[in-house]
Design a protein around this motif. Structure first.
Motif, PDB file in Angstrom:
ATOM      1  N   ARG A  37     -11.386-103.237 -53.992  1.00  0.00           N
ATOM      2  CA  ARG A  37     -11.789-101.982 -54.635  1.00  0.00           C
ATOM      3  C   ARG A  37     -13.011-102.142 -55.535  1.00  0.00           C
ATOM      4  NH1 ARG A  37      -7.373 -98.007 -56.369  1.00  0.00           N
ATOM      5  NH2 ARG A  37      -5.714 -98.282 -54.866  1.00  0.00           N
ATOM      6  N   SER A  83     -12.371 -88.505 -46.716  1.00  0.00           N
ATOM      7  CA  SER A  83     -11.317 -88.764 -47.702  1.00  0.00           C
ATOM      8  C   SER A  83     -11.513 -90.093 -48.421  1.00  0.00           C
ATOM      9  CB  SER A  83      -9.962 -88.775 -47.006  1.00  0.00           C
ATOM     10  OG  SER A  83      -9.913 -89.836 -46.068  1.00  0.00           O
ATOM     11  N   GLU A  85     -11.651 -92.935 -50.663  1.00  0.00           N
ATOM     12  CA  GLU A  85     -11.437 -93.076 -52.103  1.00  0.00           C
ATOM     13  C   GLU A  85     -12.554 -93.912 -52.724  1.00  0.00           C
ATOM     14  OE1 GLU A  85      -7.332 -93.405 -53.130  1.00  0.00           O
ATOM     15  OE2 GLU A  85      -7.759 -94.694 -54.844  1.00  0.00           O
ATOM     16  N   ASN A 111      -8.199 -88.066 -55.336  1.00  0.00           N
ATOM     17  CA  ASN A 111      -8.630 -89.460 -55.438  1.00  0.00           C
ATOM     18  C   ASN A 111      -9.126 -89.782 -56.843  1.00  0.00           C
ATOM     19  OD1 ASN A 111      -8.033 -90.030 -52.775  1.00  0.00           O
ATOM     20  ND2 ASN A 111     -10.115 -89.667 -52.043  1.00  0.00           N
TER      21      ASN A 111
ATOM     22  N   GLY B 132      -5.290 -91.987 -44.041  1.00  0.00           N
ATOM     23  CA  GLY B 132      -6.452 -92.146 -44.914  1.00  0.00           C
ATOM     24  C   GLY B 132      -7.711 -91.774 -44.169  1.00  0.00           C
ATOM     25  N   GLY B 148      -5.648 -85.396 -44.742  1.00  0.00           N
ATOM     26  CA  GLY B 148      -6.227 -86.674 -45.112  1.00  0.00           C
ATOM     27  C   GLY B 148      -5.891 -87.039 -46.550  1.00  0.00           C
ATOM     28  N   ILE B 149      -5.762 -88.339 -46.784  1.00  0.00           N
ATOM     29  CA  ILE B 149      -5.431 -88.826 -48.131  1.00  0.00           C
ATOM     30  C   ILE B 149      -6.338 -89.998 -48.486  1.00  0.00           C
ATOM     31  CG2 ILE B 149      -3.010 -88.075 -48.081  1.00  0.00           C
ATOM     32  CD1 ILE B 149      -2.205 -90.897 -47.241  1.00  0.00           C
ATOM     33  N   GLY B 150      -6.367 -90.338 -49.762  1.00  0.00           N
ATOM     34  CA  GLY B 150      -7.130 -91.496 -50.220  1.00  0.00           C
ATOM     35  C   GLY B 150      -6.278 -92.756 -50.147  1.00  0.00           C
ATOM     36  N   THR B 151      -6.910 -93.877 -50.470  1.00  0.00           N
ATOM     37  CA  THR B 151      -6.227 -95.164 -50.328  1.00  0.00           C
ATOM     38  C   THR B 151      -5.065 -95.324 -51.307  1.00  0.00           C
ATOM     39  OG1 THR B 151      -8.220 -96.156 -49.433  1.00  0.00           O
ATOM     40  CG2 THR B 151      -6.611 -97.670 -50.369  1.00  0.00           C
ATOM     41  N   SER B 152      -5.184 -94.788 -52.524  1.00  0.00           N
ATOM     42  CA  SER B 152      -4.047 -94.860 -53.464  1.00  0.00           C
ATOM     43  C   SER B 152      -2.852 -94.137 -52.863  1.00  0.00           C
ATOM     44  CB  SER B 152      -4.397 -94.203 -54.799  1.00  0.00           C
ATOM     45  OG  SER B 152      -5.403 -94.941 -55.445  1.00  0.00           O
ATOM     46  N   GLU B 153      -3.127 -93.031 -52.169  1.00  0.00           N
ATOM     47  CA  GLU B 153      -2.036 -92.276 -51.535  1.00  0.00           C
ATOM     48  C   GLU B 153      -1.481 -93.022 -50.321  1.00  0.00           C
ATOM     49  OE1 GLU B 153      -3.072 -87.684 -52.646  1.00  0.00           O
ATOM     50  OE2 GLU B 153      -4.510 -88.726 -51.386  1.00  0.00           O
TER      51      GLU B 153
END
Lengths: 200, 470
Positions: A37, A83, A85, A111, B132, B148-153
């Motif tokens: 990250r 999407s 992040e 995010n 993701g 769609g989701i982010g990496t934390s999700e």
């Protein structure tokens, strides 16, 4: 893993008066090959920030020494598109703690909140005035108060309130993280799966 | 006193069945039925789990593929790009360690995540599906809540099979009437986005309805739902019907026998009740749509192919700076016509238009014609199964005869993470989903269109109305 707490912040701003800033601009796809990250701040807005040869583009705001601060102020519909992040990581890693716009894309907003980066949605009118004030004197500060959900242009004493879900607000104020919360619910989730899930 | 249950939209019906626990009035712990992962947005999630000492909660509810980074030629060889190779290998390792099914490179089921889910029958009506990747909305074509989701999700779903979500707003977009000759569902969705803008549905889940939508095949419906994110929507969906059921029936992971009957009975309860209320409702007439093309740097900047780029006085004054910046990037001037503009590249593929029907449409159009000399064309199937089907139908031979080559599957030039990059300053007509600056390579200039329009461009070398040939 806690996120960094956010309670109140007073800072100068970096203005980016462009609408529809998509996540491909925030962090181009070719920089998504990392498996960690860290370090995305160096690639933030890469193709707007650097010439093809890698030299800084003088006309881009991050290369303009007039502006600094931990609040990014951007045009309407910020963070649309992918999407990734990595966009939120890049903005945080660069040193921003708040992004102000008159409209945010949904996935970017989630995010950002999951990374302790606060998206503050203001009215078009407030945003226009904010750009004006920063342009006139980049030393002007704004204050973002999460507890009271207000954003103020300090020199004008003009304030506006902003929305945030009660749950996310409490996460930001306390540095809580969704994963810890969900993991604490494992027994309830299992019980629900057995009793109520429609999925085999 | 008894009363009838409150009428519900399809969105509420699926949503309500997946709320595990309410946190407060607007937020709840929300259950996810299927989770797709790929190499780009998952590695940091697995690292997060390892750092917390957590195992994947429901490994059999996650399916993996390698798609974003992979080459579309010589897939049997090592991936040349070191970082891409590392990401693909990391995915393989993470899946093996956690017992997750992986359809990796060279697997007969490998392909773009939003192509393989439906074609394997993993995607089924009434499900909640995340990945993701913003184009997860594609799966909504089957009557699912997919986003769609982010990496934390991604990490949250791996850790708990749940997310913490707030209830969405509900919109219905009705498209009635018949599409004209030479038009595809891509034209419908580009038209809608051009009308409501790239942020016109932000905050909403959108149900697409109306006779023009019901007339579409599953592949065509997927194209529409795929691009619901390009109007800003959290997701887009279409009520399941006979077309949906016929598509799923018999597929690898589809329910069989008694399970099928049980599933079918449930799926038939999903369509919105006739008196259900949406927060917003829009109506369009399919007859108003002509082949669409984009001229700017977001998918809302599209127009009918015979139209002219807006002049400055047709654009709101406060939008002038962004509009001018966009046209400067594209090398276009306000008020110019699109027809006749020269093009350098044609890309057919992606999770938007990389399915068998898209290849059939393109091949059908170019059959007996020749690729224009100034055009470099990349025809990329969405999956190994699409590739195999195309070859079985002889589409590869038709393409070869016309001067085109069928490559191997992957996301390819849609986001140019592999070698398939449009060079700086070059013009590409692309069947993908985003015309953002640099999306198809640094400095690349993208115009989005349907596979039929892409075919007309590929044989003429310039922006051409496909209806001229029909």
């Amino acid at each position: 893993m806690p996120i960094e707490k956010f309670v109140k912040l007073t800072s100068t701003c970096v203005p980016l008066p462009v609408e529809n800033v998509d996540t491909d601009q925030i962090i181009p796809a070719r920089f998504l090959k990392a498996t960690t990250r860290e370090g995305f701040g160096a690639k933030l807005f890469y193709d707007w920030r650097y010439n093809p040869g890698g030299s800084p583009r003088e006309d881009f705001v991050l290369n303009n020494t007039r502006y600094s601060g931990s609040i990014l102020v951007a045009g309407k519909n910020f963070g649309s598109g992918s999407s990734r992040e990595h966009a939120a990581w890049a903005i945080s890693d660069y040193g921003f703690r708040v992004v102000v716009s008159s409209f945010f894309a949904d996935i970017f907003k989630s995010n950002a909140l999951n990374n302790g980066l606060l998206p503050v949605q203001v009215s078009e009118d407030f945003l226009a005035q904010l750009f004006e004030v920063i342009e006139k004197d980049p030393h002007n500060t704004i204050t973002v108060d999460l507890e009271n959900q207000t954003i103020s242009i300090d020199s004008l004493q003009r304030s506006e309130s902003f929305e945030i879900s009660a749950y996310k607000k409490s996460c930001m104020l306390n540095g809580y993280d969704d994963i810890d919360y969900l993991v604490s619910k494992v027994a309830e989730i299992e019980k629900w799966e057995k009793a109520d899930s429609v999925d085999a | 006193m008894s009363s009838n249950p409150k009428p519900k939209t399809i969105i509420e019906k699926i949503w309500d069945k997946h709320v595990v626990q309410a946190i407060d009035e607007e937020t709840s712990v929300f259950y996810i039925d299927r989770h797709f992962i790929h190499e780009v947005t998952s590695p940091q999630a697995f690292t997060g789990l390892r750092n917390r000492g957590i195992k994947v909660a429901r490994p059999h509810k996650t399916v993996a593929t390698a798609d974003h980074n992979i080459p579309t030629q010589d897939q049997h060889l090592t991936i040349h790009d070191e970082l891409s190779r590392l990401q693909v290998n990391t995915l393989t390792k993470n899946c093996a360690e956690n017992g997750i099914e992986l359809y990796g490179l060279n697997h007969p089921y490998n392909g773009i995540v939003h192509v393989i889910g439906p074609e394997l029958g993993i995607t089924q009506p009434g499900m909640t599906i995340v990945c993701g990747d913003s184009h997860t909305s594609t799966h909504g074509a089957f009557g699912t809540i997919a986003f769609g989701i982010g990496t934390s999700e991604v990490e949250m779903v791996l850790a708990s099979q749940c997310l913490i979500l707030s209830k969405p707003k509900k919109m219905r977009i009705n498209v009635e009437g018949k599409l004209g000759k030479g038009l595809k569902s891509k034209d419908i969705v580009l038209y809608i986005i051009s009308q409501i803008s790239a942020s016109g549905a932000t905050g909403y889940f959108v149900e697409f309805a109306g006779s023009a939508i019901r007339d579409l095949s599953m592949e065509a419906r997927m194209t529409i739902c795929n691009m619901s994110i390009e109007m800003g929507a959290r997701g887009g969906l279409i009520a399941p019907d006979k077309t949906t059921f016929d598509y799923i029936n018999g597929r690898e992971m589809a329910p069989k026998g008694e399970e099928w009957e049980k599933a079918l009975a449930y799926w038939k309860t999903l369509p919105s009740d006739s008196d259900a209320v949406f927060d917003k409702e829009l109506h369009f007439d399919a007859g108003d749509i002509e082949p669409m093309i984009t001229y700017g740097t977001n998918p809302g900047m599209g127009l009918g192919i015979s139209k002219k780029i807006p002049s400055l006085d047709e654009v709101k004054p406060n939008a002038h700076p962004s509009f001018i910046k966009s046209l400067e990037y594209m090398g276009f001037a306000p008020g110019e016509p699109m027809l006749g503009k020269p093009v350098d590249y044609v890309f057919v593929g992606s999770c938007t238009n990389g399915r068998i029907e898209d290849l059939r449409a393109f091949a059908g159009f170019v059959m007996g014609k020749k690729k224009a000399e100034n055009i470099t064309a990349w025809i990329v199937p969405g999956s190994k199964q699409v590739e195999a089907q195309a070859k079985k139908e002889g589409l590869d031979a038709i393409l070869r005869e016309a001067g085109f080559e069928l490559r191997q599957p992957g996301c390819s030039a849609c986001l140019a993470m592999n070698e398939d990059k449009i060079p700086k300053g070059k013009y590409a007509v692309s069947t993908s989903n985003r015309n953002f600056e640099g999306r198809q390579g640094p400095g690349a200039r993208t115009m989005l269109a349907s596979p039929i329009t892409a075919a007309a461009v590929a044989v003429t070398g310039r922006i051409t109305d496909p209806r001229n040939f029909l």
